[in-house]
Write an enzyme that holds these catalytic residues in place. Structure first.
Site, PDB file in Angstrom:
ATOM      1  N   MET A 105      11.654   1.587  12.679  1.00 32.43           N
ATOM      2  CA  MET A 105      11.132   2.670  10.630  1.00 32.43           C
ATOM      3  C   MET A 105       9.782   2.532  11.043  1.00 32.43           C
ATOM      4  O   MET A 105       9.279   2.149   9.740  1.00 32.43           O
ATOM      5  CB  MET A 105      11.622   1.874   9.760  1.00 32.43           C
ATOM      6  N   LEU A 135       5.010   4.852  15.582  1.00 37.48           N
ATOM      7  CA  LEU A 135       3.509   4.010  15.839  1.00 37.48           C
ATOM      8  C   LEU A 135       2.568   5.107  16.659  1.00 37.48           C
ATOM      9  O   LEU A 135       1.628   5.983  16.546  1.00 37.48           O
ATOM     10  CB  LEU A 135       4.402   4.349  17.785  1.00 37.48           C
ATOM     11  N   HIS A 154      16.712  11.155  17.558  1.00 32.73           N
ATOM     12  CA  HIS A 154      16.662  11.803  15.385  1.00 32.73           C
ATOM     13  C   HIS A 154      17.849  12.422  15.632  1.00 32.73           C
ATOM     14  O   HIS A 154      18.136  13.112  16.455  1.00 32.73           O
ATOM     15  CB  HIS A 154      15.528  12.463  15.735  1.00 32.73           C
ATOM     16  N   ASP A 200       8.345  12.799  14.851  1.00 31.31           N
ATOM     17  CA  ASP A 200       9.656  13.249  15.364  1.00 31.31           C
ATOM     18  C   ASP A 200       9.013  14.969  15.683  1.00 31.31           C
ATOM     19  O   ASP A 200       9.881  15.469  16.052  1.00 31.31           O
ATOM     20  CB  ASP A 200      10.824  13.525  14.553  1.00 31.31           C
TER      21      ASP A 200
END
Ligand code: GRF
Length: 188
Positions: free
Chosen positions: A75, A78, A94, A130
């Site tokens: 969570m 990065l 995802h 994502d």
């Protein structure tokens, strides 16, 4: 054996799916482990900048010979520091058919939007949310009787199928980037 590092924050069911595939010999590598079992490393981010924390985690992984990093319900975003340490070698799973419904609670987002098909995606991690090149996807129909939880449970089963096979593709060096398209050589 190529080594895979898995970063998680919570439940760990995708980690388990990767471990299962590794013991069945279908992952194409092993999860960085020691004889007694899985090597678990905990890094405390409190009191440290994101960059310092990420550099420490990247250093731990590299120090254990990890070649591919898998995020599985990790969570934290990065930082570039981490991604530079593993260029093109960080994957994420995802729970939607990206680019639809990025971010948190993707299964609920999809259900509330009223889509008839959602699914799971494994993608290469870049600096976006994502957003990186897609390695594998599996569609999951939204059934009339589904609520967000039922949908999420079936999407999770799809995640557990596509994550190990996506890892294998990357470990075997069969994913080739052309722009943002990841072309897969040989059989998937
Ligand atoms: C999964 O739904 C994954 O897609 C998302 O976080 C969840 C992690 O589940 N990124 P688990 O910890 O692997 O069970």
């Amino acid at each position: 054996m190529k080594k895979v590092g898995v970063l998680i924050s919570g439940r760990g069911s995708n980690l388990q799916a990767l471990l299962d595939a590794a013991s069945a010999g279908s992952l194409g590598g092993e999860i960085a482990a020691r004889r007694a079992g899985v090597l678990a490393l905990v890094s405390d981010h409190r009191g440290r900048s994101r960059e310092d924390h990420d550099a420490a985690v990247a250093g731990l992984l590299a120090g254990h010979g990890v070649e591919l990093v898998c995020l599985a319900g990790y969570m934290r975003l990065l930082s570039p520091v981490f991604l530079r340490a593993f260029p093109g070698r960080v994957l994420n799973v995802h729970p939607s058919l990206l680019p639809a419904f990025p971010g948190r609670d993707a299964q609920r987002q999809a259900w509330e939007h009223g889509v008839k098909v959602s699914g799971a995606t494994v993608h290469v991690v870049d600096e976006g949310l994502d957003a990186g090149p897609i390695v594998a996807q599996e569609a999951v129909p939204v059934l009339e009787e589904d609520g967000p939880d039922e949908l999420a449970a079936r999407i999770l089963e799809a995640e557990h199928r596509i994550y190990p096979s996506a890892v294998r593709i990357m470990l075997e060096g069969r994913g080739r980037l052309e722009g943002r398209r990841l072309r897969i050589e040989g059989r998937t």
